[in-house]
Design an enzyme around this catalytic site. Structure first.
Site, mmCIF file in Angstrom:
data_model
loop_
_atom_site.group_PDB
_atom_site.id
_atom_site.type_symbol
_atom_site.label_atom_id
_atom_site.label_comp_id
_atom_site.label_asym_id
_atom_site.label_seq_id
_atom_site.Cartn_x
_atom_site.Cartn_y
_atom_site.Cartn_z
ATOM 1 N N GLU A 37 0.809 -1.219 0.000
ATOM 2 C CA GLU A 37 0.000 0.000 0.000
ATOM 3 C C GLU A 37 0.852 1.285 0.000
ATOM 4 O OE1 GLU A 37 -4.021 -1.680 2.188
ATOM 5 O OE2 GLU A 37 -2.312 -1.181 3.448
ATOM 6 N N GLY A 96 -12.753 -4.188 1.714
ATOM 7 C CA GLY A 96 -13.828 -5.037 1.203
ATOM 8 C C GLY A 96 -15.031 -4.166 0.896
ATOM 9 N N ILE A 139 -13.269 -9.022 7.321
ATOM 10 C CA ILE A 139 -14.678 -9.395 7.119
ATOM 11 C C ILE A 139 -14.787 -10.336 5.911
ATOM 12 C CG2 ILE A 139 -17.019 -8.533 6.734
ATOM 13 C CD1 ILE A 139 -15.693 -7.667 9.460
ATOM 14 N N MET A 180 -9.371 -2.065 8.218
ATOM 15 C CA MET A 180 -8.936 -2.315 9.589
ATOM 16 C C MET A 180 -8.130 -1.179 10.237
ATOM 17 S SD MET A 180 -8.031 -6.374 9.056
ATOM 18 C CE MET A 180 -7.849 -6.737 10.798
ATOM 19 N N GLU A 181 -8.075 -0.016 9.576
ATOM 20 C CA GLU A 181 -7.256 1.084 10.133
ATOM 21 C C GLU A 181 -7.890 2.472 10.057
ATOM 22 O OE1 GLU A 181 -5.978 -0.878 7.538
ATOM 23 O OE2 GLU A 181 -4.981 -2.314 8.862
ATOM 24 N N ASP A 195 -11.946 -6.982 -2.421
ATOM 25 C CA ASP A 195 -12.724 -8.217 -2.191
ATOM 26 C C ASP A 195 -14.169 -7.907 -1.811
ATOM 27 O OD1 ASP A 195 -10.964 -7.574 0.382
ATOM 28 O OD2 ASP A 195 -12.878 -8.409 1.039
HETATM 29 N N1 ADE Z 1 -9.119 -5.102 3.798
HETATM 30 C C1 ADE Z 1 -9.375 -5.560 2.558
HETATM 31 N N2 ADE Z 1 -10.462 -6.339 2.543
HETATM 32 C C2 ADE Z 1 -10.912 -6.402 3.828
HETATM 33 C C3 ADE Z 1 -11.980 -7.067 4.457
HETATM 34 N N3 ADE Z 1 -12.812 -7.851 3.778
HETATM 35 N N4 ADE Z 1 -12.123 -6.908 5.797
HETATM 36 C C4 ADE Z 1 -11.277 -6.119 6.502
HETATM 37 N N5 ADE Z 1 -10.241 -5.478 5.944
HETATM 38 C C5 ADE Z 1 -10.055 -5.605 4.625
#
Ligand code: ADE
Length: 228
Positions: A11, A77, A152, A172-173, A196
């Site tokens: 990243e 996601g 997730i 997550m950040e 995703d």
């Molecule tokens: N970063 C990328 N995809 C994610 C997901 N599904 N959950 C949490 N962090 C992510």
């Protein structure tokens, strides 16, 4: 001074490779690279995965490097049909979906002490980031980005975050950086390209698309920096 934070090497590497007059300093086991990007003074760091690492990194950027603008770049996601893999989510606000003191009477997501659920991001930075996305020819949406210390990958988890917060992407950040920015009165924005589906349906999405998505988020970040 602009601070740019990514959780993973993929990243931030593209940004670090484009810096001029780069010099590095390590604080709290995080390497901070100072230098110029598009002629602007920046500090770039890979914070590590999760809210605590992100908060350590953001607070250090403010105290040690005097940054007044924070950009979080990376992948996420999707939580909306309007964003598919490689589209881009931009924050109008962030929320900590795993913050939950509801058993003692609070709404889910409330950050006690500051009494906030949704941490407002800079409207100006979000608009400029949106312009940058259009310039690189990608689809984007501005909305609430949800963060928590969980990857997730299940329908029920995904649906819960959507129904509680109306969020458009999960990662997550971002909201940890938003929390630090909020208490320090610093402008911030989260830019996340979708890697995703966040429901475990297409399990191969993430490893296939993480690099491509991370690099396009870095490209948008570079364009945004050039506008500041
Ligand atoms: N970063 C990328 N995809 C994610 C997901 N599904 N959950 C949490 N962090 C992510």
């Amino acid at each position: 001074m602009i601070g740019i934070i990514g959780a993973m090497a993929v990243e931030v590497e593209a940004l670090k490779s484009k810096m001029q007059n780069a010099s590095a300093k390590t604080v709290s086991n995080i390497e901070f690279t100072c230098g110029l990007l598009s002629g602007k003074e920046v500090v770039v760091a890979q914070c590590g995965i999760g809210k605590v690492f992100a908060a350590i990194c953001a607070q250090t950027m403010i105290l040690e490097f005097g940054i007044d603008t924070l950009i979080n770049t990376g992948v996420a996601g999707t939580l909306t049909k309007e964003l598919s893999v490689c589209d881009v989510a931009i924050s109008c606000c962030t929320v900590q979906h795993d913050m939950d003191t509801s058993p003692i009477g609070d709404p889910v997501g409330l950050i006690s002490g500051i009494n906030v659920i949704k941490l407002p991001a800079s409207e100006k930075l979000a608009k400029l980031a949106e312009e940058s996305v259009r310039e690189v020819g990608l689809n984007c949406k501005i909305g609430c980005i949800a963060s928590g210390d969980q990857f997730i990958a299940a329908k029920e988890q995904k649906e819960k975050i959507i129904s509680c917060f109306g969020a458009i992407a999960c990662e997550m950040e971002g909201a940890a950086i938003g929390h630090v920015a909020y208490v320090n009165k610093v402008d911030y924005v989260v830019i996340r390209a979708i890697s995703d589906s966040a429901d475990g349906e297409a399990e191969m999405d993430y490893p296939t698309f993480v690099k491509k998505a991370a690099e396009s988020s870095a490209k948008i970040t570079l364009s945004l920096v050039s506008k500041l």
